[in-house]
Design a protein around this motif. Sequence first.
Motif, PDB file in Angstrom:
ATOM      1  N   GLY A 186     -53.368  33.705  17.598  1.00 44.57           N
ATOM      2  CA  GLY A 186     -52.032  33.811  17.014  1.00 44.57           C
ATOM      3  C   GLY A 186     -51.702  35.185  16.459  1.00 44.57           C
ATOM      4  N   MET A 187     -52.103  36.225  17.169  1.00 44.21           N
ATOM      5  CA  MET A 187     -51.799  37.599  16.725  1.00 44.21           C
ATOM      6  C   MET A 187     -50.374  37.940  17.144  1.00 44.21           C
ATOM      7  N   ALA A 188     -49.505  38.172  16.187  1.00 44.55           N
ATOM      8  CA  ALA A 188     -48.098  38.407  16.518  1.00 44.55           C
ATOM      9  C   ALA A 188     -47.389  39.219  15.442  1.00 44.55           C
ATOM     10  N   THR A 189     -46.610  40.178  15.900  1.00 40.27           N
ATOM     11  CA  THR A 189     -45.774  41.000  15.009  1.00 40.27           C
ATOM     12  C   THR A 189     -44.319  40.809  15.424  1.00 40.27           C
ATOM     13  N   LEU A 190     -43.432  40.600  14.472  1.00 42.91           N
ATOM     14  CA  LEU A 190     -42.007  40.481  14.797  1.00 42.91           C
ATOM     15  C   LEU A 190     -41.571  41.683  15.619  1.00 42.91           C
TER      16      LEU A 190
ATOM     17  N   TYR B  73     -40.716  45.120  14.303  1.00 45.40           N
ATOM     18  CA  TYR B  73     -41.760  45.838  13.566  1.00 45.40           C
ATOM     19  C   TYR B  73     -42.971  46.181  14.435  1.00 45.40           C
ATOM     20  N   GLN B  74     -42.908  45.823  15.735  1.00 42.22           N
ATOM     21  CA  GLN B  74     -44.057  46.144  16.590  1.00 42.22           C
ATOM     22  C   GLN B  74     -44.235  47.654  16.687  1.00 42.22           C
ATOM     23  N   GLY B  75     -45.476  48.086  16.671  1.00 40.68           N
ATOM     24  CA  GLY B  75     -45.770  49.517  16.753  1.00 40.68           C
ATOM     25  C   GLY B  75     -45.767  50.209  15.412  1.00 40.68           C
ATOM     26  N   SER B  76     -45.608  49.450  14.322  1.00 41.39           N
ATOM     27  CA  SER B  76     -45.572  50.121  13.013  1.00 41.39           C
ATOM     28  C   SER B  76     -46.899  49.982  12.250  1.00 41.39           C
ATOM     29  N   GLY B  77     -47.917  49.475  12.923  1.00 42.34           N
ATOM     30  CA  GLY B  77     -49.261  49.490  12.334  1.00 42.34           C
ATOM     31  C   GLY B  77     -49.721  48.185  11.705  1.00 42.34           C
ATOM     32  N   ALA B  78     -48.876  47.143  11.754  1.00 46.96           N
ATOM     33  CA  ALA B  78     -49.222  45.887  11.087  1.00 46.96           C
ATOM     34  C   ALA B  78     -50.416  45.199  11.757  1.00 46.96           C
ATOM     35  N   GLY B  79     -50.402  45.157  13.078  1.00 42.30           N
ATOM     36  CA  GLY B  79     -51.480  44.488  13.809  1.00 42.30           C
ATOM     37  C   GLY B  79     -52.818  45.165  13.566  1.00 42.30           C
ATOM     38  N   LYS B  80     -52.781  46.487  13.646  1.00 47.64           N
ATOM     39  CA  LYS B  80     -54.003  47.273  13.437  1.00 47.64           C
ATOM     40  C   LYS B  80     -54.560  47.049  12.024  1.00 47.64           C
ATOM     41  N   LEU B  81     -53.689  47.051  11.027  1.00 47.15           N
ATOM     42  CA  LEU B  81     -54.136  46.848   9.638  1.00 47.15           C
ATOM     43  C   LEU B  81     -54.774  45.472   9.445  1.00 47.15           C
TER      44      LEU B  81
ATOM     45  N   ALA C 244     -56.895  37.553  25.387  1.00 50.09           N
ATOM     46  CA  ALA C 244     -55.853  38.571  25.196  1.00 50.09           C
ATOM     47  C   ALA C 244     -54.863  38.571  26.343  1.00 50.09           C
ATOM     48  N   ARG C 245     -53.592  38.527  25.977  1.00 50.22           N
ATOM     49  CA  ARG C 245     -52.546  38.694  26.990  1.00 50.22           C
ATOM     50  C   ARG C 245     -52.668  40.098  27.584  1.00 50.22           C
ATOM     51  N   ILE C 246     -52.390  40.200  28.880  1.00 51.06           N
ATOM     52  CA  ILE C 246     -52.494  41.500  29.560  1.00 51.06           C
ATOM     53  C   ILE C 246     -51.692  42.568  28.825  1.00 51.06           C
ATOM     54  N   LEU C 247     -50.507  42.202  28.340  1.00 47.76           N
ATOM     55  CA  LEU C 247     -49.648  43.186  27.673  1.00 47.76           C
ATOM     56  C   LEU C 247     -50.251  43.727  26.387  1.00 47.76           C
ATOM     57  N   ALA C 248     -51.207  42.981  25.819  1.00 50.03           N
ATOM     58  CA  ALA C 248     -51.788  43.404  24.539  1.00 50.03           C
ATOM     59  C   ALA C 248     -53.154  44.089  24.713  1.00 50.03           C
ATOM     60  N   LEU C 249     -53.589  44.218  25.981  1.00 49.13           N
ATOM     61  CA  LEU C 249     -54.927  44.768  26.258  1.00 49.13           C
ATOM     62  C   LEU C 249     -55.164  46.111  25.585  1.00 49.13           C
ATOM     63  N   ASN C 250     -54.195  46.973  25.740  1.00 48.06           N
ATOM     64  CA  ASN C 250     -54.318  48.330  25.206  1.00 48.06           C
ATOM     65  C   ASN C 250     -54.410  48.334  23.678  1.00 48.06           C
ATOM     66  N   PHE C 251     -53.641  47.442  23.064  1.00 48.74           N
ATOM     67  CA  PHE C 251     -53.674  47.304  21.605  1.00 48.74           C
ATOM     68  C   PHE C 251     -55.093  46.947  21.150  1.00 48.74           C
ATOM     69  N   TYR C 252     -55.700  45.951  21.808  1.00 48.43           N
ATOM     70  CA  TYR C 252     -57.050  45.534  21.411  1.00 48.43           C
ATOM     71  C   TYR C 252     -58.078  46.621  21.723  1.00 48.43           C
ATOM     72  N   GLN C 253     -57.915  47.286  22.875  1.00 47.42           N
ATOM     73  CA  GLN C 253     -58.867  48.354  23.229  1.00 47.42           C
ATOM     74  C   GLN C 253     -58.870  49.449  22.174  1.00 47.42           C
ATOM     75  N   LYS C 254     -57.682  49.755  21.658  1.00 47.61           N
ATOM     76  CA  LYS C 254     -57.592  50.803  20.614  1.00 47.61           C
ATOM     77  C   LYS C 254     -58.358  50.409  19.363  1.00 47.61           C
ATOM     78  N   GLN C 255     -58.560  49.101  19.156  1.00 43.63           N
ATOM     79  CA  GLN C 255     -59.312  48.645  17.976  1.00 43.63           C
ATOM     80  C   GLN C 255     -60.764  48.329  18.333  1.00 43.63           C
TER      81      GLN C 255
HETATM   82  C1  LIG Z   1     -49.723  43.056  20.478  1.00 43.14           C
HETATM   83  C2  LIG Z   1     -49.205  43.068  19.035  1.00 43.14           C
HETATM   84  C3  LIG Z   1     -49.819  41.915  18.255  1.00 43.14           C
HETATM   85  C4  LIG Z   1     -49.634  44.402  18.393  1.00 43.14           C
HETATM   86  O1  LIG Z   1     -49.245  44.401  17.024  1.00 43.14           O
HETATM   87  P1  LIG Z   1     -48.450  45.640  16.400  1.00 43.14           P
HETATM   88  O2  LIG Z   1     -48.264  45.350  14.968  1.00 43.14           O
HETATM   89  O3  LIG Z   1     -47.254  45.895  17.231  1.00 43.14           O
HETATM   90  O4  LIG Z   1     -49.519  46.798  16.647  1.00 43.14           O
HETATM   91  P2  LIG Z   1     -49.728  48.161  15.816  1.00 43.14           P
HETATM   92  O5  LIG Z   1     -48.398  48.694  15.435  1.00 43.14           O
HETATM   93  O6  LIG Z   1     -50.716  47.933  14.752  1.00 43.14           O
HETATM   94  O7  LIG Z   1     -50.349  49.079  16.942  1.00 43.14           O
HETATM   95  C5  LIG Z   1     -51.624  49.684  16.855  1.00 43.14           C
HETATM   96  C6  LIG Z   1     -51.781  50.583  18.056  1.00 43.14           C
HETATM   97  O8  LIG Z   1     -51.716  49.806  19.278  1.00 43.14           O
HETATM   98  C7  LIG Z   1     -50.617  50.254  20.080  1.00 43.14           C
HETATM   99  N1  LIG Z   1     -49.988  49.061  20.648  1.00 43.14           N
HETATM  100  C8  LIG Z   1     -49.445  48.038  19.954  1.00 43.14           C
HETATM  101  N2  LIG Z   1     -48.980  47.103  20.813  1.00 43.14           N
HETATM  102  C9  LIG Z   1     -49.240  47.567  22.041  1.00 43.14           C
HETATM  103  C10 LIG Z   1     -48.992  47.048  23.321  1.00 43.14           C
HETATM  104  N3  LIG Z   1     -48.424  45.851  23.517  1.00 43.14           N
HETATM  105  N4  LIG Z   1     -49.377  47.795  24.373  1.00 43.14           N
HETATM  106  C11 LIG Z   1     -49.948  48.986  24.171  1.00 43.14           C
HETATM  107  N5  LIG Z   1     -50.233  49.549  22.979  1.00 43.14           N
HETATM  108  C12 LIG Z   1     -49.873  48.830  21.929  1.00 43.14           C
HETATM  109  C13 LIG Z   1     -49.696  50.987  19.145  1.00 43.14           C
HETATM  110  O9  LIG Z   1     -48.923  51.926  19.819  1.00 43.14           O
HETATM  111  C14 LIG Z   1     -50.664  51.607  18.173  1.00 43.14           C
HETATM  112  O10 LIG Z   1     -51.239  52.776  18.720  1.00 43.14           O
HETATM  113  P3  LIG Z   1     -51.650  54.037  17.785  1.00 43.14           P
HETATM  114  O11 LIG Z   1     -52.670  53.493  16.797  1.00 43.14           O
HETATM  115  O12 LIG Z   1     -52.209  54.997  18.756  1.00 43.14           O
HETATM  116  O13 LIG Z   1     -50.387  54.463  17.121  1.00 43.14           O
HETATM  117  C15 LIG Z   1     -47.650  42.989  18.964  1.00 43.14           C
HETATM  118  O14 LIG Z   1     -47.099  44.040  19.680  1.00 43.14           O
HETATM  119  C16 LIG Z   1     -47.089  41.660  19.434  1.00 43.14           C
HETATM  120  O15 LIG Z   1     -46.864  40.758  18.626  1.00 43.14           O
HETATM  121  N6  LIG Z   1     -46.802  41.539  20.759  1.00 43.14           N
HETATM  122  C17 LIG Z   1     -46.223  40.317  21.293  1.00 43.14           C
HETATM  123  C18 LIG Z   1     -47.149  39.120  21.148  1.00 43.14           C
HETATM  124  C19 LIG Z   1     -48.511  39.355  21.758  1.00 43.14           C
HETATM  125  O16 LIG Z   1     -48.645  39.791  22.897  1.00 43.14           O
HETATM  126  N7  LIG Z   1     -49.560  39.041  20.966  1.00 43.14           N
HETATM  127  C20 LIG Z   1     -50.928  39.160  21.398  1.00 43.14           C
HETATM  128  C21 LIG Z   1     -51.341  37.889  22.039  1.00 43.14           C
HETATM  129  S1  LIG Z   1     -52.960  38.035  22.737  1.00 43.14           S
END
Ligand SMILES: CC(C)(COP(=O)(O)OP(=O)(O)OC[C@H]1O[C@@H](n2cnc3c(N)ncnc32)[C@H](O)[C@@H]1OP(=O)(O)O)[C@@H](O)C(=O)NCCC(=O)NCCS
Length: 144
Positions: free
Chosen positions: A72-76, A79-87, A108-119
Amino acid sequence: MIYIKEISAQDTFPIRLEVLRKNIPLPHEFNGDLDSDTIHFGAFKNDELIAVSSFMKATNPNFEGSQYQLRGMATLTKYQGSGAGKLMLQQAFVILRKKNIAVLWCNARILALNFYQKQGFKTFGKKFEISYVGEHYVMFKNLN
Ligand SMILES: CC(C)(COP(=O)(O)OP(=O)(O)OC[C@H]1O[C@@H](n2cnc3c(N)ncnc32)[C@H](O)[C@@H]1OP(=O)(O)O)[C@@H](O)C(=O)NCCC(=O)NCCS
């Protein structure tokens, strides 16, 4: 400034519904939501809840040692991209390490792969499909 706080399962539902379950006929409540060892995090900006995530004791047979699953990882959207998920993840790593958890994993959804890889998460195995949601990879992070 964004800050992270523990919240209840109930508190996560509106954002789960909005971000992860729009037009998707799957439950927004998960098995394990109410377990005593489950942790729910909320990210707040100006006292508004803007992101949620949940961490549950769950074993994936592909990994060894004590494990938690991230769900259930989700950001409105606005506010996506503002650091909430990473924190939220960084806070979870600290708490799970204190509990001696060896592996945090998720589907992990494919669209979120990069987000998780960064962490620091890595993919495991092959892509697989979850009905209504699309392609996923199992991803994991070793915590010790
Ligand atoms: C994926 C998700 C949870 C990330 O949360 P977030 O609060 O937007 O992420 P952050 O702002 O903390 O991003 C941290 C880093 O990841 C990057 N990032 C975030 N979402 C990304 C995405 N979908 N694709 C690529 N990079 C992403 C950011 O650019 C940021 O990079 P930086 O540290 O170099 O600046 C959020 O975008 C989301 O809710 N997406 C829709 C639902 C979803 O797919 N959830 C995951 C289900 S598995």
